[in-house]
Design an enzyme around this catalytic site. Structure first.
Site, PDB file in Angstrom:
ATOM      1  CE  LYS A   1      45.000  29.566  59.627  1.00  0.00           C
ATOM      2  NZ  LYS A   1      44.987  28.890  58.319  1.00  0.00           N
TER       3      LYS A   1
ATOM      4  CE1 TYR B   1      40.219  30.926  56.589  1.00  0.00           C
ATOM      5  CE2 TYR B   1      39.392  29.640  58.425  1.00  0.00           C
ATOM      6  CZ  TYR B   1      40.421  30.335  57.823  1.00  0.00           C
ATOM      7  OH  TYR B   1      41.645  30.427  58.432  1.00  0.00           O
TER       8      TYR B   1
ATOM      9  CG  PHE C   1      40.855  23.576  51.330  1.00  0.00           C
ATOM     10  CD1 PHE C   1      40.580  24.682  52.113  1.00  0.00           C
ATOM     11  CD2 PHE C   1      41.088  23.773  49.973  1.00  0.00           C
ATOM     12  CE1 PHE C   1      40.518  25.951  51.572  1.00  0.00           C
ATOM     13  CE2 PHE C   1      41.023  25.045  49.413  1.00  0.00           C
ATOM     14  CZ  PHE C   1      40.736  26.132  50.217  1.00  0.00           C
TER      15      PHE C   1
ATOM     16  NE  ARG D   1      48.375  38.665  51.779  1.00  0.00           N
ATOM     17  CZ  ARG D   1      47.679  37.547  52.004  1.00  0.00           C
ATOM     18  NH1 ARG D   1      47.054  37.377  53.143  1.00  0.00           N
ATOM     19  NH2 ARG D   1      47.628  36.603  51.092  1.00  0.00           N
TER      20      ARG D   1
ATOM     21  CB  THR E   1      48.730  30.114  51.604  1.00  0.00           C
ATOM     22  OG1 THR E   1      48.302  31.446  51.337  1.00  0.00           O
ATOM     23  CG2 THR E   1      47.612  29.353  52.285  1.00  0.00           C
TER      24      THR E   1
ATOM     25  NE  ARG F   1      50.433  31.421  56.569  1.00  0.00           N
ATOM     26  CZ  ARG F   1      49.634  32.170  55.822  1.00  0.00           C
ATOM     27  NH1 ARG F   1      50.112  32.769  54.742  1.00  0.00           N
ATOM     28  NH2 ARG F   1      48.376  32.323  56.139  1.00  0.00           N
TER      29      ARG F   1
ATOM     30  CG  ASN G   1      48.342  28.390  57.009  1.00  0.00           C
ATOM     31  OD1 ASN G   1      47.587  28.493  57.974  1.00  0.00           O
ATOM     32  ND2 ASN G   1      48.052  28.908  55.835  1.00  0.00           N
TER      33      ASN G   1
ATOM     34  CG  HIS H   1      43.196  34.140  58.252  1.00  0.00           C
ATOM     35  ND1 HIS H   1      43.017  33.807  56.930  1.00  0.00           N
ATOM     36  CD2 HIS H   1      42.489  35.292  58.447  1.00  0.00           C
ATOM     37  CE1 HIS H   1      42.212  34.694  56.363  1.00  0.00           C
ATOM     38  NE2 HIS H   1      41.879  35.607  57.267  1.00  0.00           N
TER      39      HIS H   1
ATOM     40  CD  GLU I   1      39.272  37.966  56.542  1.00  0.00           C
ATOM     41  OE1 GLU I   1      40.367  38.102  57.133  1.00  0.00           O
ATOM     42  OE2 GLU I   1      39.160  37.396  55.431  1.00  0.00           O
TER      43      GLU I   1
HETATM   44  P1  PCG Z   1      44.354  31.150  55.646  1.00  0.00           P
HETATM   45  O1  PCG Z   1      43.738  30.882  56.973  1.00  0.00           O
HETATM   46  O2  PCG Z   1      45.310  32.260  55.503  1.00  0.00           O
HETATM   47  O3  PCG Z   1      43.171  31.395  54.579  1.00  0.00           O
HETATM   48  C1  PCG Z   1      42.414  30.356  54.037  1.00  0.00           C
HETATM   49  C2  PCG Z   1      42.945  29.033  54.432  1.00  0.00           C
HETATM   50  O4  PCG Z   1      42.500  27.957  53.641  1.00  0.00           O
HETATM   51  C3  PCG Z   1      44.452  29.022  54.233  1.00  0.00           C
HETATM   52  O5  PCG Z   1      45.072  29.802  55.187  1.00  0.00           O
HETATM   53  C4  PCG Z   1      44.762  27.550  54.324  1.00  0.00           C
HETATM   54  O6  PCG Z   1      44.857  27.111  55.669  1.00  0.00           O
HETATM   55  C5  PCG Z   1      43.500  26.972  53.673  1.00  0.00           C
HETATM   56  N1  PCG Z   1      43.774  26.584  52.289  1.00  0.00           N
HETATM   57  C6  PCG Z   1      43.854  27.371  51.195  1.00  0.00           C
HETATM   58  N2  PCG Z   1      44.116  26.628  50.097  1.00  0.00           N
HETATM   59  C7  PCG Z   1      44.196  25.342  50.529  1.00  0.00           C
HETATM   60  C8  PCG Z   1      44.451  24.110  49.877  1.00  0.00           C
HETATM   61  O7  PCG Z   1      44.656  24.044  48.664  1.00  0.00           O
HETATM   62  N3  PCG Z   1      44.462  22.992  50.663  1.00  0.00           N
HETATM   63  C9  PCG Z   1      44.234  23.035  52.003  1.00  0.00           C
HETATM   64  N4  PCG Z   1      44.263  21.911  52.732  1.00  0.00           N
HETATM   65  N5  PCG Z   1      44.001  24.189  52.651  1.00  0.00           N
HETATM   66  C10 PCG Z   1      43.984  25.327  51.926  1.00  0.00           C
END
Ligand code: PCG
Length: 147
Positions: free
Chosen positions: A9, A49, A57, A85, A91, A102, A112, A115, A126
């Site tokens: 990211k 996404y 979010f 993973r 996440t 992470r 984080n 992805h 993707e």
């Molecule tokens: P990623 O990029 O692995 O996949 C989807 C992204 O959505 C995830 O990482 C997070 O950055 C974001 N994401 C998923 N759930 C939440 C949430 O509850 N709050 C926020 N702020 N971001 C989220």
């Protein structure tokens, strides 16, 4: 053999952590078969996404992904999705184990670090958003010493 899509990211690039993250993948024996640094387009971010569209979010996530260059890559190996993973962790960096990417570098659920696709189907979908077939390279890892 599985293929996994992963991207670093924008804040990972801005924090100078590209090498750190890639070296953790390489040290686990993971093979990189495509890699480039790009500025993601709005269309690509929205396609990536799409499952989060409408969530609270979503807008912040899209803005963040468009805020600077990212590094996109395709990885290959047996059970590579599960392996990646595991290495990157939960996440939410607060829930990720301390030794994971992470868990060590993540600052928030949005920031984080990486992805990674969560299944074979999403990886296939993707990687097509960012790579054409001719950007995926076929080669062997050199794991044997020459005499
Ligand atoms: P990623 O990029 O692995 O996949 C989807 C992204 O959505 C995830 O990482 C997070 O950055 C974001 N994401 C998923 N759930 C939440 C949430 O509850 N709050 C926020 N702020 N971001 C989220």
């Amino acid at each position: 053999m599985e293929r996994e899509f992963l991207f670093l990211k924008p804040n990972t690039v801005r924090r100078g952590l590209i090498g750190e993250v890639i070296s953790r993948l390489e040290r686990r024996g993971i093979k990189i078969i495509a890699l480039k640094m790009i500025w993601v387009t709005k269309e690509q971010a929205e396609e990536l996404y799409q499952e989060h569209k409408g969530k609270s979010f979503y807008n912040d996530l899209i803005d963040f992904v468009l805020s600077g260059p990212v590094v996109v890559m395709i990885l290959e190996g047996p059970r590579v999705i599960e392996m990646v993973r595991h290495i990157i962790g939960n996440t939410d960096p607060l829930k990720a184990s301390p030794g994971s990417i992470r868990g060590e570098f993540g600052m928030s659920v949005t920031k984080n670090i990486v992805h990674a696709s969560d299944s074979l189907e999403s990886a296939k979908r993707e990687m097509k958003i960012f790579f054409s077939e001719n950007e995926i390279l076929n080669y062997r890892l050199d794991v044997q010493h020459d005499l």
